[in-house]
Design an enzyme around this catalytic site. Structure first.
Site, mmCIF file in Angstrom:
data_model
loop_
_atom_site.group_PDB
_atom_site.id
_atom_site.type_symbol
_atom_site.label_atom_id
_atom_site.label_comp_id
_atom_site.label_asym_id
_atom_site.label_seq_id
_atom_site.Cartn_x
_atom_site.Cartn_y
_atom_site.Cartn_z
ATOM 1 N N ARG A 8 -7.521 0.285 0.669
ATOM 2 C CA ARG A 8 -8.479 -0.940 -0.084
ATOM 3 C C ARG A 8 -8.355 -1.112 -1.413
ATOM 4 N NH1 ARG A 8 -12.777 -1.718 4.775
ATOM 5 N NH2 ARG A 8 -11.124 -1.484 5.644
ATOM 6 N N LYS A 64 0.960 -1.371 -0.066
ATOM 7 C CA LYS A 64 -0.031 0.360 0.346
ATOM 8 C C LYS A 64 0.831 0.876 0.520
ATOM 9 C CE LYS A 64 -3.188 2.177 2.751
ATOM 10 N NZ LYS A 64 -4.078 2.406 4.276
ATOM 11 N N GLU A 92 -9.599 4.490 2.125
ATOM 12 C CA GLU A 92 -9.071 4.163 0.375
ATOM 13 C C GLU A 92 -7.794 3.096 0.334
ATOM 14 O OE1 GLU A 92 -6.279 5.333 2.892
ATOM 15 O OE2 GLU A 92 -7.534 6.061 3.078
ATOM 16 N N LYS A 134 -9.812 12.933 9.052
ATOM 17 C CA LYS A 134 -9.311 11.848 9.899
ATOM 18 C C LYS A 134 -9.684 13.368 11.058
ATOM 19 C CE LYS A 134 -6.465 8.799 7.703
ATOM 20 N NZ LYS A 134 -7.161 7.263 8.566
ATOM 21 N N ASP A 163 1.687 5.807 5.745
ATOM 22 C CA ASP A 163 0.246 5.440 5.407
ATOM 23 C C ASP A 163 0.815 4.586 4.102
ATOM 24 O OD1 ASP A 163 -2.375 3.702 6.403
ATOM 25 O OD2 ASP A 163 -3.322 5.576 5.000
ATOM 26 N N ASP A 221 -3.280 10.230 4.333
ATOM 27 C CA ASP A 221 -3.776 9.640 3.777
ATOM 28 C C ASP A 221 -4.563 11.133 5.102
ATOM 29 O OD1 ASP A 221 -6.017 8.942 4.048
ATOM 30 O OD2 ASP A 221 -5.835 7.342 5.211
#
Length: 489
Positions: free
Chosen positions: A343, A255, A341, A267, A279, A260
């Site tokens: 995934r 990933k 996001e 968030k 991330d 993010d």
């Protein structure tokens, strides 16, 4: 770092720092032997109430010639000295040696491990725990650390244990640097540049797909995440091809969200938006592993690394909660949470990886907070559709000293991903969130392909540092992946 074996005993060894591990029950006998060279050590151990328990430690500066520093480490009961305790003792010895240059001599009882394994464990621990990232300081702190490790009282067979240590540790250190760097430094383009550097230095193949290339391949899930950022996405495919016959082909998928924000599901509060630079920890792990693999050159195993990298940001073009997007296989996904996001990017990355016809695919991702709640910050979660692959990864993680725990891939939980309008939603209910995330990813893996998903959201970062990991980025996953690939060669 240089590694070697020393045939000298404790009375003869002449280096800069001497570290000796003492089990409970052996303290008096070993202290008597040390007393012949280091007068007063017996009294010092008694004054310190040193019993040889795990965590007991005494550091003294001997008078006269010989080592500048003597470190005595408690190891606990002899029959409880396992690989994890050896690793911890070696790390403690290295930390106690900070401030001295030259050589560190280390004697640890290794009866429970073979000599080669003991040498590898100690060497990795010493190098990894001495790492310190000072790239962003105006004036880095001056550091004096050992340049060489000599293991005392191990059989000559132990020498082969050093073979892969520096290459493996270099991969871990690369991963740490990538995860620790701020998001204005590590961007999707920077990850692509890192892959290009590995390819150039080690003769690997590299393909970088730009936005238009991804559009042509129908990667609507990945591109939906990227559309809120001013930075262009990068889809990175790095390939190691061994000399001679290819007996196994594997894919490592990471990933690569370099930042993010959560998107419109922004968030807030405990979500720690300021730490969302990590991330991309999965991409750092697979890039670090490829750097190590490229140097070690395992025979017979072809390795494909795939990273779909972008930012998840908020602007007028960003994906909306409720949008429906299409992945490269035609599956439609209702985005009921823009902060799930990773995934989405992994969906198209896994589809692409499976196009390479691998025997096995392993993805690593800082995917869910649910996994951290379940396993804490020292363990990653493992989901797999193949028992042999899961067992091989577990063995590789144990060899590397990385915590990994297999989790259930319970099919009935997939009902939580049902959408009224699309083929599926990107998130299910809060209970079992890490399981539904894995079930989502499974939908994008070719039917007969062995696959494993490793959620590294917990161990990717250590606030205080522990064992071989200084505070900060850990480089988690590199050792597991390298060990797994080497075991197949």
């Amino acid at each position: 770092m240089r590694f070697s074996l020393s045939s000298a005993d404790l009375q003869e060894w002449n280096g800069d720092v001497l570290a000796v591990g003492l089990p409970q029950g052996d303290v008096d006998a070993t202290a008597t032997a040390l007393e012949q060279r280091f007068a007063g050590i017996t009294d010092a151990l008694k004054q310190q109430e040193f019993k040889g328990k795990p965590g007991d430690q005494l550091v003294i500066t001997p008078l006269g010639g010989g080592p500048q520093r003597l470190v005595v480490l408690g190891l606990g009961e002899s029959d409880a000295i396992d690989t994890e305790r050896l690793r911890g003792a070696a790390a403690r010895a290295a930390k106690a040696a900070i401030g001295c240059e030259g050589s560190l001599g280390l004697q640890l009882p290794c009866a429970g491990s073979d000599a080669q394994e003991a040498a590898r464990i100690c060497a990795e621990a010493v190098r990894l725990c001495l790492y310190k990232d000072q790239r962003f300081r105006k004036e880095p702190d001056p550091r004096r650390i050992p340049e060489a490790l000599e293991l005392i009282d191990l059989s000559p067979a132990a020498e082969s244990g050093f073979a892969a240590v520096n290459a493996t540790c270099a991969g871990v250190e690369l991963a740490r640097e990538l995860v620790a760097a701020p998001p204005n430094v590590v961007t999707p383009a920077a990850l692509a540049d890192t892959a290009a550097g590995i390819a150039k230095d080690h003769g690997l193949e590299l393909k970088v797909l730009e936005r238009s290339d991804c559009e042509a391949k129908g990667m609507g899930a990945f591109l939906a995440v990227s559309q809120g950022s001013d930075l262009p996405p990068k889809f990175i495919h790095l390939i190691y091809r061994p000399e001679g016959e290819v007996k196994r082909r594997v894919a490592l998928v990471g990933k690569g969200l370099t930042f993010d924000s959560g998107g419109y599901n922004l968030k807030v509060g405990a979500a720690q938006i300021d730490m969302m630079k990590f991330d991309m920890g999965g991409s750092a792990a697979v890039l670090g592993a490829m750097r190590s693999i490229a140097e070690l050159k395992p025979a017979g195993v072809e390795v494909h690394m795939v990273v779909a990298s972008c930012e998840n940001m908020v602007n007028g073009s960003a994906v909306h909660p409720g949008d429906i997007v299409m992945a490269a296989n035609g599956m439609t996904i209702e985005i009921n949470n823009t902060d799930a996001e990773g995934r989405l990017t992994l969906a198209d990355a896994l589809l692409y990886a499976c196009e390479q016809k691998p025997d096995a695919v392993v993805d690593l991702a800082t995917l869910t907070g649910a996994c951290v709640i379940a396993l804490g910050d020292e363990m990653a979660g493992l989901w797999s559709n193949n028992d042999d692959l899961a067992e091989a990864l577990d063995a590789a993680a144990q060899t590397g000293g990385e915590g990994l725990w297999r989790m259930p891939l319970r099919q009935s939980y997939k009902d939580g991903l049902k959408s009224l309008l699309a083929d599926m939603k990107n998130t299910g209910p809060r209970p079992g969130g890490s399981i539904t995330a894995a079930l989502f990813l499974k939908e994008f893996v070719a039917k007969d392909t062995a696959w494993a998903h490793i959620d590294i959201a917990g161990p990717v970062w250590s606030d205080k540092g522990k064992g071989v990991n200084p505070a900060g980025a850990t480089g988690y996953g590199v050792r597991t992946l390298v060990n797994w690939v080497l075991a197949q060669s």
